[in-house]
Design a protein around this motif. Structure first.
Motif, PDB file in Angstrom:
ATOM      1  N   GLY A  27      39.923  42.392  33.873  1.00 24.54           N
ATOM      2  CA  GLY A  27      41.275  42.916  34.030  1.00 24.54           C
ATOM      3  C   GLY A  27      41.876  43.396  32.730  1.00 24.54           C
ATOM      4  O   GLY A  27      42.961  43.931  32.709  1.00 24.54           O
ATOM      5  N   CYS A  30      46.082  42.003  29.611  1.00 24.33           N
ATOM      6  CA  CYS A  30      47.449  42.305  30.008  1.00 24.33           C
ATOM      7  C   CYS A  30      48.385  41.211  29.496  1.00 24.33           C
ATOM      8  O   CYS A  30      48.007  40.052  29.408  1.00 24.33           O
ATOM      9  CB  CYS A  30      47.555  42.396  31.528  1.00 24.33           C
ATOM     10  SG  CYS A  30      46.529  43.689  32.248  1.00 24.33           S
ATOM     11  N   PRO A  35      52.066  39.045  39.338  1.00 22.62           N
ATOM     12  CA  PRO A  35      52.885  40.215  39.678  1.00 22.62           C
ATOM     13  C   PRO A  35      54.212  40.284  38.922  1.00 22.62           C
ATOM     14  O   PRO A  35      54.775  41.350  38.771  1.00 22.62           O
ATOM     15  CB  PRO A  35      53.130  40.046  41.174  1.00 22.62           C
ATOM     16  CG  PRO A  35      53.016  38.583  41.416  1.00 22.62           C
ATOM     17  CD  PRO A  35      51.981  38.090  40.439  1.00 22.62           C
ATOM     18  N   TYR A  52      52.463  51.170  29.266  1.00 26.36           N
ATOM     19  CA  TYR A  52      51.692  51.964  30.211  1.00 26.36           C
ATOM     20  C   TYR A  52      50.224  51.555  30.195  1.00 26.36           C
ATOM     21  O   TYR A  52      49.759  50.928  29.245  1.00 26.36           O
ATOM     22  CB  TYR A  52      51.847  53.452  29.881  1.00 26.36           C
ATOM     23  CG  TYR A  52      53.240  53.955  30.162  1.00 26.36           C
ATOM     24  CD1 TYR A  52      53.619  54.277  31.449  1.00 26.36           C
ATOM     25  CD2 TYR A  52      54.183  54.069  29.152  1.00 26.36           C
ATOM     26  CE1 TYR A  52      54.905  54.717  31.732  1.00 26.36           C
ATOM     27  CE2 TYR A  52      55.468  54.512  29.416  1.00 26.36           C
ATOM     28  CZ  TYR A  52      55.824  54.836  30.710  1.00 26.36           C
ATOM     29  OH  TYR A  52      57.089  55.252  30.976  1.00 26.36           O
ATOM     30  N   PRO A  53      49.467  51.897  31.232  1.00 22.99           N
ATOM     31  CA  PRO A  53      48.043  51.536  31.281  1.00 22.99           C
ATOM     32  C   PRO A  53      47.284  52.066  30.066  1.00 22.99           C
ATOM     33  O   PRO A  53      47.548  53.164  29.582  1.00 22.99           O
ATOM     34  CB  PRO A  53      47.544  52.208  32.564  1.00 22.99           C
ATOM     35  CG  PRO A  53      48.755  52.374  33.403  1.00 22.99           C
ATOM     36  CD  PRO A  53      49.887  52.597  32.443  1.00 22.99           C
ATOM     37  N   CYS A  57      44.681  47.109  29.237  1.00 18.97           N
ATOM     38  CA  CYS A  57      45.216  46.668  30.527  1.00 18.97           C
ATOM     39  C   CYS A  57      45.383  47.894  31.413  1.00 18.97           C
ATOM     40  O   CYS A  57      45.949  48.900  30.988  1.00 18.97           O
ATOM     41  CB  CYS A  57      46.552  45.966  30.323  1.00 18.97           C
ATOM     42  SG  CYS A  57      47.289  45.371  31.851  1.00 18.97           S
ATOM     43  N   ASN A  58      44.937  47.801  32.651  1.00 16.38           N
ATOM     44  CA  ASN A  58      44.937  48.975  33.524  1.00 16.38           C
ATOM     45  C   ASN A  58      46.137  49.043  34.467  1.00 16.38           C
ATOM     46  O   ASN A  58      46.071  49.678  35.499  1.00 16.38           O
ATOM     47  CB  ASN A  58      43.635  49.030  34.326  1.00 16.38           C
ATOM     48  CG  ASN A  58      43.416  47.778  35.143  1.00 16.38           C
ATOM     49  OD1 ASN A  58      44.224  46.863  35.121  1.00 16.38           O
ATOM     50  ND2 ASN A  58      42.326  47.725  35.872  1.00 16.38           N
ATOM     51  N   LYS A  59      47.254  48.413  34.106  1.00 18.11           N
ATOM     52  CA  LYS A  59      48.449  48.482  34.957  1.00 18.11           C
ATOM     53  C   LYS A  59      49.696  48.669  34.105  1.00 18.11           C
ATOM     54  O   LYS A  59      49.695  48.396  32.910  1.00 18.11           O
ATOM     55  CB  LYS A  59      48.567  47.219  35.810  1.00 18.11           C
ATOM     56  CG  LYS A  59      48.758  45.949  35.031  1.00 18.11           C
ATOM     57  CD  LYS A  59      48.850  44.750  35.959  1.00 18.11           C
ATOM     58  CE  LYS A  59      49.114  43.488  35.153  1.00 18.11           C
ATOM     59  NZ  LYS A  59      49.320  42.331  35.991  1.00 18.11           N
ATOM     60  N   ILE A  60      50.760  49.151  34.746  1.00 15.07           N
ATOM     61  CA  ILE A  60      52.046  49.296  34.071  1.00 15.07           C
ATOM     62  C   ILE A  60      52.681  47.914  33.979  1.00 15.07           C
ATOM     63  O   ILE A  60      52.698  47.166  34.964  1.00 15.07           O
ATOM     64  CB  ILE A  60      52.974  50.252  34.838  1.00 15.07           C
ATOM     65  CG1 ILE A  60      52.420  51.669  34.814  1.00 15.07           C
ATOM     66  CG2 ILE A  60      54.377  50.230  34.254  1.00 15.07           C
ATOM     67  CD1 ILE A  60      53.259  52.661  35.587  1.00 15.07           C
ATOM     68  N   GLU A  61      53.215  47.600  32.793  1.00 11.44           N
ATOM     69  CA  GLU A  61      53.897  46.323  32.604  1.00 11.44           C
ATOM     70  C   GLU A  61      55.326  46.584  32.153  1.00 11.44           C
ATOM     71  O   GLU A  61      55.558  47.382  31.248  1.00 11.44           O
ATOM     72  CB  GLU A  61      53.177  45.469  31.564  1.00 11.44           C
ATOM     73  CG  GLU A  61      51.771  45.101  31.976  1.00 11.44           C
ATOM     74  CD  GLU A  61      51.069  44.263  30.937  1.00 11.44           C
ATOM     75  OE1 GLU A  61      50.628  43.160  31.271  1.00 11.44           O
ATOM     76  OE2 GLU A  61      50.965  44.722  29.786  1.00 11.44           O
ATOM     77  N   ASN A  76      58.138  42.788  38.038  1.00 14.04           N
ATOM     78  CA  ASN A  76      57.180  43.444  38.921  1.00 14.04           C
ATOM     79  C   ASN A  76      57.446  44.945  38.888  1.00 14.04           C
ATOM     80  O   ASN A  76      58.524  45.394  39.255  1.00 14.04           O
ATOM     81  CB  ASN A  76      57.329  42.896  40.342  1.00 14.04           C
ATOM     82  CG  ASN A  76      56.273  43.413  41.278  1.00 14.04           C
ATOM     83  OD1 ASN A  76      55.607  44.406  41.007  1.00 14.04           O
ATOM     84  ND2 ASN A  76      56.102  42.742  42.388  1.00 14.04           N
ATOM     85  N   LYS A  78      56.660  47.250  40.748  1.00 16.13           N
ATOM     86  CA  LYS A  78      56.907  47.847  42.063  1.00 16.13           C
ATOM     87  C   LYS A  78      58.272  47.479  42.625  1.00 16.13           C
ATOM     88  O   LYS A  78      58.654  47.970  43.684  1.00 16.13           O
ATOM     89  CB  LYS A  78      55.808  47.417  43.043  1.00 16.13           C
ATOM     90  CG  LYS A  78      54.439  47.928  42.645  1.00 16.13           C
ATOM     91  CD  LYS A  78      53.379  47.468  43.601  1.00 16.13           C
ATOM     92  CE  LYS A  78      52.004  47.944  43.139  1.00 16.13           C
ATOM     93  NZ  LYS A  78      50.931  47.460  43.999  1.00 16.13           N
TER      94      LYS A  78
END
Length: 100
Positions: A27, A30, A35, A52-53, A57-61, A76, A78
């Motif tokens: 992963g 991150c 979540p 940003y990814p 880390c491959n997700k937005i935080e 989160n 989302k």
């Protein structure tokens, strides 16, 4: 060196070359684990940071720094509040570079 010893040495070298190609952490690294929270009191927010990814880390935080040294919270990305914060930060960054 016996044939059996040579086979073991070759097997170890083969395994070592394969392992080097695999990522250590699937992963990534991150900052937010899980979540994150859905919302934070707006009055408690001191600063909001979007990460940003990337390769790490491959997700937005969305990281919220709270006032009065209460620490940081991961929001989160989302959630409704996170979407509003992301839009505001993007707008501020856009306007900052328009004045140049």
């Amino acid at each position: 060196m016996s044939v059996k010893g040579m086979v073991i040495v070759l097997a170890v070298i083969f395994c070592a070359t394969i392992v080097q190609g695999f990522p250590m952490f699937k992963g990534g690294r991150c900052l937010c684990i899980g979540p994150g929270v859905k919302a934070v009191k707006v009055a408690d927010i001191e600063k909001a940071t979007i990460i940003y990814p990337s390769n790490n880390c491959n997700k937005i935080e969305v990281i919220i720094t709270l006032k009065a040294h209460k620490g940081q919270r991961c929001l989160n990305p989302k959630s409704k509040q996170a979407n509003i914060i992301i839009k505001n930060i993007k707008r501020k960054n856009f306007l900052k570079y328009q004045d140049v």
